[in-house]
Write a protein that holds these residues in place. Structure first.
Motif, PDB file in Angstrom:
ATOM      1  N   ILE A   1       0.082 -19.707   7.695  1.00  0.00           N
ATOM      2  CA  ILE A   1      -1.003 -19.466   6.732  1.00  0.00           C
ATOM      3  C   ILE A   1      -2.331 -19.953   7.288  1.00  0.00           C
ATOM      4  O   ILE A   1      -3.368 -19.300   7.148  1.00  0.00           O
ATOM      5  N   ARG A   2      -2.323 -21.106   7.946  1.00  0.00           N
ATOM      6  CA  ARG A   2      -3.565 -21.649   8.513  1.00  0.00           C
ATOM      7  C   ARG A   2      -4.127 -20.768   9.626  1.00  0.00           C
ATOM      8  O   ARG A   2      -5.339 -20.592   9.741  1.00  0.00           O
TER       9      ARG A   2
ATOM     10  N   TRP B   1       0.746 -14.926  -2.565  1.00  0.00           N
ATOM     11  CA  TRP B   1       2.031 -15.135  -1.916  1.00  0.00           C
ATOM     12  C   TRP B   1       3.099 -14.175  -2.440  1.00  0.00           C
ATOM     13  O   TRP B   1       4.183 -14.060  -1.857  1.00  0.00           O
TER      14      TRP B   1
ATOM     15  N   ALA C   1       4.614 -15.220   5.862  1.00  0.00           N
ATOM     16  CA  ALA C   1       3.641 -16.188   5.340  1.00  0.00           C
ATOM     17  C   ALA C   1       2.233 -15.946   5.865  1.00  0.00           C
ATOM     18  O   ALA C   1       1.250 -16.332   5.212  1.00  0.00           O
TER      19      ALA C   1
ATOM     20  N   GLY D   1       8.054 -21.093   2.335  1.00  0.00           N
ATOM     21  CA  GLY D   1       8.878 -22.010   3.111  1.00  0.00           C
ATOM     22  C   GLY D   1       9.983 -22.669   2.324  1.00  0.00           C
ATOM     23  O   GLY D   1      11.047 -22.986   2.871  1.00  0.00           O
TER      24      GLY D   1
ATOM     25  N   THR E   1       3.001 -22.236   1.038  1.00  0.00           N
ATOM     26  CA  THR E   1       3.985 -23.015   1.792  1.00  0.00           C
ATOM     27  C   THR E   1       5.230 -23.277   0.954  1.00  0.00           C
ATOM     28  O   THR E   1       6.358 -23.162   1.442  1.00  0.00           O
TER      29      THR E   1
ATOM     30  N   THR F   1       9.996 -16.749   8.836  1.00  0.00           N
ATOM     31  CA  THR F   1       9.107 -17.005   7.708  1.00  0.00           C
ATOM     32  C   THR F   1       7.648 -16.758   8.082  1.00  0.00           C
ATOM     33  O   THR F   1       6.849 -16.295   7.251  1.00  0.00           O
TER      34      THR F   1
ATOM     35  N   MET G   1       8.903 -24.748   5.871  1.00  0.00           N
ATOM     36  CA  MET G   1       7.632 -25.149   5.263  1.00  0.00           C
ATOM     37  C   MET G   1       6.611 -25.526   6.328  1.00  0.00           C
ATOM     38  O   MET G   1       5.422 -25.224   6.193  1.00  0.00           O
TER      39      MET G   1
ATOM     40  N   VAL H   1      -2.837 -22.358   0.451  1.00  0.00           N
ATOM     41  CA  VAL H   1      -1.872 -22.739   1.475  1.00  0.00           C
ATOM     42  C   VAL H   1      -0.723 -23.557   0.892  1.00  0.00           C
ATOM     43  O   VAL H   1       0.433 -23.415   1.318  1.00  0.00           O
ATOM     44  N   LYS H   2      -1.003 -24.423  -0.074  1.00  0.00           N
ATOM     45  CA  LYS H   2       0.062 -25.250  -0.649  1.00  0.00           C
ATOM     46  C   LYS H   2       1.075 -24.406  -1.413  1.00  0.00           C
ATOM     47  O   LYS H   2       2.284 -24.544  -1.229  1.00  0.00           O
TER      48      LYS H   2
ATOM     49  N   ALA I   1       5.664 -22.101   7.860  1.00  0.00           N
ATOM     50  CA  ALA I   1       4.875 -21.312   6.914  1.00  0.00           C
ATOM     51  C   ALA I   1       3.454 -21.843   6.801  1.00  0.00           C
ATOM     52  O   ALA I   1       2.487 -21.071   6.765  1.00  0.00           O
ATOM     53  N   CYS I   2       3.317 -23.156   6.741  1.00  0.00           N
ATOM     54  CA  CYS I   2       1.993 -23.762   6.641  1.00  0.00           C
ATOM     55  C   CYS I   2       1.143 -23.412   7.862  1.00  0.00           C
ATOM     56  O   CYS I   2      -0.030 -23.045   7.737  1.00  0.00           O
TER      57      CYS I   2
END
Length: 438
Positions: free
Chosen positions: A79-80, A24, A220, A236, A232, A216, A72, A228-229, A75-76
Motif C-alpha cells: 500500500i505504501r 480496500w 493490496a 493482510g 492492511t 497479498t 500484514m 493504509v491501516k 500488505a502494508c
C-alpha cells in the motif's frame, strides 16, 4: 481504480499511482477468490486424519497467525509503495535478478491453474452427463480470458457475486453434515499432539501459508495510502483469516464427520449435485486469481529479459492458450513434481522480503511513501545468493539428503537459513549500481 486514460489499468510493470487506487473492498473481494479455494480445507483435512485432532487445531491456529502476521507486513509495504509482488522482487533482488522470481511465480500459477482446471473439467463432465474432457478443458481455459481481461475492478465484482454461491452452498453442506450420527472421531481426536507430529503438520501447511501471504501484495497495491491501516487489516488480516482460519476449521470438521480428506468427496456426499456445483464455483474463483497473477508475473519477466513491453492483456491471452494446450496434451503430471521445489523457493523469498522490510532496509521501506525507491539495482547479490543457497539446502533437506528424520522440518530450516544468510551477506557482498528507474 481506473487509470488516467479511463481504462481499468492494472499497472503490471509499474507502481499503482494515487489515481489508480481506491477503497480496500474491490481488491479484498478479488483476493477472496483465493481464500475460498478448496485446497485450504483439504490440507486441514489431511492434517486431521494424518496427525490427529489436537495437532490439526494447533496447526490451523499457527497457519492463521503466521499468515496474518506475514501478510500484514507485505500488505502494508504494498500500500505504501504501490508495488505488486513482482516489483517487490525487483526492489529486493534487483531488476535483472527478479526475472528468476517472476518466471517461477508465473510457472507456479500456470501449474496450479492446470491442476485445478482438471477438477473443474471433471465437475462439468459430471454435470453434463460425461461430455468429453477434450472439449471441456480447453474451453475452461479459454473461457476465463474475458473474465480476467478487464482487470481488478471486474475481477473484484465477479468474486463478490460468486461469493454468495460459495457461502450458501457451504452453509448447506455444514447444516446437512450436522444431521445423523455424531462424527466418528475414534482414533483421530484421541491422537494427541507431539513435537514431531506438529512439525510435520506445519511443514505441510507452510508452503501455502507463505505463498498466500506473498500474493497479498498484488491485491493490496490498489488500496489508497490514506487508508493504509484499514487496508492492511483487511488485505493482510481478514483475507488470511478466511483462508486459513475459517476454511481450516471447516476442513477439520468435514474430515471428522466423513473420515475422508478430499473436499470433492465429502462435499458431494453432503450436497450431491450441489457439491459438484460448489467445487466448480470455488475452482473457478481460484483459477481467475491464478490467471490474473500469472499474467502479471510473465509480463514483468518479458519486460526485464527483452526490449519488449507487452501489455498485460496480451499475456492473459497467451496464458489462457498455453494453459489450454497443457490441459489438452494432459501434460500437467509432468510439471507437478516441480511444485515442491517452487514452494520452498517461494517460502524463502517471502522470508527474504520480510527481513528486508523489517531489518536490512527498514528505514527505506518505512519512507517508501516518499519515493524512497527511485531506482532498482541491476543485481542485489546478498539477496540473490542467500535465496539460492537457502532454497537449495532446503530442497536437499526435503529430498532426504541429510537424513529422513529432519525432512518434516525442511521448510523451517530453509526459512531460518534464509534470514540468517541475508542479514550476514548484506554487510559483506556489494550490490551492483542502480541502473533501472521505477
Amino acid at each position: 481504480m481506473a487509470g488516467g486514460s479511463g481504462n481499468d489499468e492494472d499497472y503490471a510493470t509499474s507502481p499503482v499511482p494515487f489515481y489508480g487506487r481506491g477503497s480496500w473492498t474491490t481488491p479484498f473481494f478479488a483476493a477472496l477468490g483465493m481464500a475460498t479455494a478448496l485446497i485450504y480445507m483439504q490440507l486441514a483435512s489431511v492434517v486431521t486424519l494424518q496427525y490427529g485432532l489436537v495437532t490439526a487445531v494447533l496447526t490451523v491456529a499457527y497457519s492463521t497467525a503466521a499468515s496474518c502476521g506475514v501478510a500484514m507486513v507485505i500488505a502494508c509495504a504494498a500500500i505504501r509503495t504501490g508495488f505488486g509482488i513482482n516489483l517487490m522482487a525487483r526492489a529486493v533482488l534487483g531488476a535483472r535478478g527478479s526475472v528468476l522470481f517472476s518466471l517461477l511465480f508465473g510457472f507456479t500459477t500456470l501449474v496450479y491453474f492446470a491442476v485445478e482446471a482438471n477438477i473443474m473439467g471433471a465437475a462439468i463432465g459430471e454435470m453434463t452427463g460425461g461430455l468429453a474432457l477434450t472439449f471441456i478443458l480447453p474451453a475452461v481455459a479459454i473461457g476465463m480470458i474475458p473474465l480476467v481481461w478487464f482487470g481488478m475492478r471486474f475481477l473484484g465484482k465477479f468474486q463478490a457475486m460468486t461469493l454468495i454461491v460459495y457461502v450458501v452452498l457451504l452453509g448447506a453442506a455444514l447444516v446437512l453434515s450436522l444431521k445423523g450420527a455424531a462424527p466418528s472421531a475414534a482414533g483421530v481426536a484421541a491422537m494427541g499432539a507431539s513435537p514431531l507430529s506438529l512439525i510435520g503438520a506445519i511443514g505441510i501447511m507452510n508452503g501455502l501459508v507463505f505463498v498466500t501471504a506473498l500474493v497479498t501484495a498484488d491485491f493490496a497495491r490498489f488500496v489508497r495510502q490514506d487508508i493504509v491501516k484499514a487496508g492492511t487489516v483487511w488485505m493482510g488480516g481478514v483475507f488470511q483469516l478466511v483462508a486459513f482460519g475459517v476454511s481450516g476449521v471447516m476442513g477439520i470438521w468435514f474430515a471428522l464427520r466423513y473420515q475422508v480428506a478430499n473436499p470433492g468427496v465429502y462435499l458431494v456426499t453432503a450436497l450431491g449435485g450441489g457439491g459438484a456445483l460448489l467445487a466448480l464455483a470455488t475452482q473457478l474463483r481460484i483459477n481467475l486469481a491464478n490467471m490474473y497473477l500469472g499474467s502479471i508475473a510473465f509480463t514483468n519477466a518479458v519486460e526485464e529479459m527483452t526490449p519488449l513491453r507487452p501489455p498485460r492483456h496480451l499475456m492473459v491471452v497467451i496464458f489462457g492458450v498455453v494453459a489450454a494446450l497443457v490441459l489438452l496434451l494432459h501434460a500437467t503430471h509432468m510439471i507437478e513434481a516441480a511444485l515442491n521445489v517452487i514452494g520452498l523457493f517461494s517460502l524463502c523469498f517471502t522470508v527474504l522480503i520480510l527481513v528486508d522490510i523489517l531489518v536490512v532496509r527498514r528505514e527505506k521501506w518505512r519512507n517508501a511513501g516518499d519515493s524512497a525507491f527511485t531506482q532498482f539495482a541491476a543485481w542485489r547479490w546478498p539477496a540473490i545468493l542467500s535465496l539460492l543457497i537457502s532454497s537449495l539446502l532446503g530442497n536437499m533437506t526435503l529430498w532426504g539428503t541429510f537424513g529422513p528424520s529432519i525432512v518434516p522440518a525442511a521448510s523451517i530450516i530453509a526459512g531460518v537459513l534464509q534470514a540468517a544468510l541475508y542479514v550476514a551477506l548484506s554487510h559483506r557482498v556489494p550490490t551492483r549500481s542502480n541502473v533501472t528507474a521505477v
